[in-house]
Enzyme design. Structure first.
Site, PDB file in Angstrom:
ATOM      1  N   SER A 238       0.815  -1.217   0.000  1.00  0.00           N
ATOM      2  CA  SER A 238       0.000   0.000   0.000  1.00  0.00           C
ATOM      3  C   SER A 238       0.848   1.266   0.000  1.00  0.00           C
ATOM      4  CB  SER A 238      -0.975  -0.029   1.179  1.00  0.00           C
ATOM      5  OG  SER A 238      -1.949  -1.022   0.978  1.00  0.00           O
TER       6      SER A 238
ATOM      7  N   ASP B  38      10.160   5.772 -10.085  1.00  0.00           N
ATOM      8  CA  ASP B  38       9.713   6.479 -11.285  1.00  0.00           C
ATOM      9  C   ASP B  38      10.483   7.777 -11.508  1.00  0.00           C
ATOM     10  OD1 ASP B  38       7.889   4.478 -11.757  1.00  0.00           O
ATOM     11  OD2 ASP B  38       6.221   5.520 -10.801  1.00  0.00           O
TER      12      ASP B  38
ATOM     13  N   LYS C 215      -0.882  -4.436  -3.560  1.00  0.00           N
ATOM     14  CA  LYS C 215      -2.235  -3.961  -3.224  1.00  0.00           C
ATOM     15  C   LYS C 215      -2.391  -2.536  -3.727  1.00  0.00           C
ATOM     16  CE  LYS C 215      -5.543  -3.239   0.537  1.00  0.00           C
ATOM     17  NZ  LYS C 215      -5.765  -1.794   0.375  1.00  0.00           N
TER      18      LYS C 215
END
Length: 682
Positions: free
Chosen positions: A473, A484, A498
């Site tokens: 999460s 990223d 998740k």
């Protein structure tokens, strides 16, 4: 977006239909012939839940024959996952309703669900009668035969004689385990008799509400695995979990055929501090206090085992555990844990400075251990300038590490199951200038972007993030954003995967004010995505440099749920990378592979992982005493030899057991980060 305080955390929660005294006492009143029927309120709750899931769930459940079929299978699985009670003739009779559960759910009809449960209860009665009779006879442990402990994918048997043989082998396996643990024949008979009597009485204590909850969760869990119905009693227990002050041992559990398996150790909790209980261990007996009787829990339902383990702060619970690395046929170990409150707010970030020898020079690195993304919501709402939060603590620790002249920092997110979304965003902001961190897609298709709006950077040096299968999460949001932006290396195992957001609805809101409490519904309302547009659902975050893992995505992770929402992607956010780690990745992996090839400790880790995988996958066992004894002795000898080798290696390195450098994954992460530092300099 920032006004929406979502709590993204990997939560395991269970039902508590009875109290501990009733679970273990031998003489309470039981009516084995009682036929359970739904209560009037259940018809109403059923219809309300059906309407909510078809209108307000993120995936908008489509009540049709296809969903009806999977709900049917899920409900049968929740009762008889190992296919040891129902006969094929029972299933044939139930099949008449397979494609009608969609209609039943919409109209509130519950007859079929209760009919199936009452047949299950009847079969349990019959099986327990057989067990008690079979325990009166001796077993022949010289015969060459085997037992399959995982029958979840096998056919239901057709005759009672076949069922008797399955149970004979199962009881013989359990008796042989006790015999190999030096139990006498009378003790074996007594232990197994008590085990099955208690299990039988637990099933017989089930009330109408318990059956209704099982059925509604077969529905909810087939819409998606994080959608659940909580009865009024269960709702109170859920509030305890969500208040982050559960008094217990700090471990998440899951059912694994006849066993209760540890799925995750909560960082900072009693089990974590004791250090003996690990993910993958199976709990076979539970005792209260230092001298309390051990209660066999093999075959028990998960909720009932949890009820025994949970208890008051300061009390001790004893657990008899089959260790994950040993397999199901080894002797269990006894572990004592003192119960305490498990508060995520108390799982504060901590720092450590390590020095490693890397390519002929010493490299000083900072390690920040982050067990959860915590925040004192009340303190912040009240304007308390000293309220506690992940970002504030980590910012302070970074400042202290910079003063100690560390050359790089490792953020350790292993076992971090999540927490506050805001904190995941703000923490990312310590390492980047302002920009998007996460995207959240709502039920109506609207996409909101959670962004760091603070242009300042607390740390712009070399960075690595260490993750494992239980990083979930909010951890995945942070690790994904760092990856990223090219702001740091991600090292370790593939994360949990998740990528969904849940909300809790009080069902009383949909009823007449005069009616009693109706429980709650936890349902999925949104999905979150990385700034690249890729969902973390199923896939999680793939490390730049992978470590071996004994825990597969199919067993530990979102992918282990058959009804998990699919992976997908949306448009990318507008952001600029700081660097492209991919340019270094191939060389980093090559140097890592070359280094660990000759690292004894890391090779021990690889061997342990492979052995644990093999033991976990093995579900067929010999029922011949000589064969089993020989297998045990070989594994025990191998384990002792490995232990002696590691002790010699620790002495050679001059480090004590438990010291931070004993963590081979962390140590290798340090070397990988040091490689990156040297490459960047060149």
């Amino acid at each position: 977006m920032r006004k929406l305080f979502l709590l993204l955390i990997l939560i395991s929660f269970v039902v508590f239909p009875q109290d501990r005294k009733k679970l273990t006492e031998e003489n309470h009143d039981i009516d084995s012939n009682a036929v359970l029927q739904p209560e009037i309120k259940h018809f109403k709750i059923n219809k309300v839940i059906s309407r909510i899931l078809t209108r307000y769930h993120y995936n908008r459940a489509n009540l049709n024959d296809s969903l009806s079929s999977v709900i049917f299978d899920k409900y049968l699985k929740s009762l008889d996952n190992n296919r040891m009670y129902f006969l094929q003739s029972d299933i044939d009779e139930f099949e008449k309703d397979r494609y009608h559960f969609d209609e039943y759910l919409y109209t509130g009809k519950l007859d079929a669900a209760y009919k199936i449960f009452n047949v299950f209860k009847k079969r349990v009665n019959e099986r327990m009668h057989y067990v008690m009779g079979r325990l009166e006879k001796p077993f022949d442990f010289t015969k060459d035969e085997y037992v399959d402990l995982d029958r979840s994918e096998m056919d239901f048997v057709k005759t009672e004689a076949e069922l008797d043989d399955l149970w004979r082998r199962r009881i013989k396996h359990e008796a042989l385990n006790l015999k190999l643990a030096d139990k006498e024949a009378d003790d074996i008979k007594s232990t197994l008799t008590t085990r099955y009597q208690r299990y039988h009485k637990i099933i017989l204590q089930y009330k109408s509400e318990d059956v209704f909850q099982l059925y509604m969760n077969a529905f909810g869990n087939m819409v998606d695995p994080h959608t659940s119905y909580f009865s009024p009693i269960t709702s109170e227990n859920f509030k305890i979990n969500m208040s982050l002050s559960l008094e217990g041992i700090g471990a998440q559990l899951q059912a694994d055929n006849d066993y209760t398996k540890v799925s995750r150790i909560i960082p900072g909790g009693p089990a974590d501090k004791a250090g003996e209980l690990k993910a993958g261990d199976r709990i076979v007996a539970v005792g209260q206090g230092n001298d309390g009787e051990m209660v066999d829990v093999i075959g028990w339902r998960l909720d009932d085992v949890v009820q025994l383990i949970r208890g008051d702060k300061g009390t001790t619970v004893k657990l008899s555990v089959l260790k994950a690395e040993n397999g199901l046929d080894m002797e269990p170990e006894e572990i004592k844990i003192k119960r305490d409150k498990v508060r995520l707010e108390e799982q504060a970030a901590q720092k450590e400075v390590i020095e490693i020898e890397h390519e002929g020079k010493k490299v000083k690195l900072g390690v920040i251990d982050l067990p959860a993304f915590y925040i004192d919501f009340e303190g912040r709402a009240n304007g308390d300038p000293n309220y506690k939060s992940t970002t504030k603590d980590v910012k302070r620790l970074i400042s202290e590490l910079k003063e100690e002249d560390v050359e790089g920092i490792i953020i350790d997110l292993r076992n971090n199951g999540g927490g506050s979304l805001d904190e995941a965003i703000d923490l990312t902001g310590l390492f980047i200038e302002q920009g998007p961190v996460v995207q959240v897609k709502q039920l109506n298709g609207r996409i909101e972007v959670g962004a760091d709006e603070d242009p300042s950077i607390s740390y712009n040096g070399p960075l690595a993030v260490l993750v494992n299968r239980f990083s979930a999460s909010a951890s995945e949001i942070f690790a994904g954003a760092i990856q990223d932006y090219g702001r740091g290396l991600i090292i370790g195992e593939q994360t949990f995967g998740k990528g969904t957001v849940q909300n809790l609805l009080d069902l009383s809101r949909f009823m007449n004010p005069s009616e009693d409490k109706m429980g709650q519904l936890k349902l999925t309302i949104a999905k979150y995505y990385r700034i690249t547009g890729s969902s973390t659902q199923h896939k999680g975050v793939e490390p730049d440099v992978k470590f071996p893992s004994a825990l597969s995505a199919e067993e530990y992770g979102e992918s282990s749920y058959e009804s998990a929402l699919p992976w997908d992607q949306i448009n990318t956010s507008n952001f600029s990378r700081y660097a492209n780690i991919k340019n270094f990745k191939k060389k980093l992996v090559s140097k890592h592979d070359k280094r660990v090839k000759n690292d004894k400790e890391f090779n021990y880790l690889v061997e342990d992982v492979e052995e644990m995988k093999a033991n976990h996958e093995r579900t067929r066992f010999s029922l011949n005493e000589t064969v089993r004894k020989s297998e045990r002795e070989k594994r025990e000898a191998k384990r002792e030899a490995r232990k002696a080798e590691r002790e010699k290696l620790s002495e050679k390195k001059g480090i004590d057991e438990g010291e931070v450098l004993d963590d081979v994954r962390l140590l290798e992460s340090g070397h990988i980060l040091a490689d990156l530092i040297l490459m960047a300099i060149k």
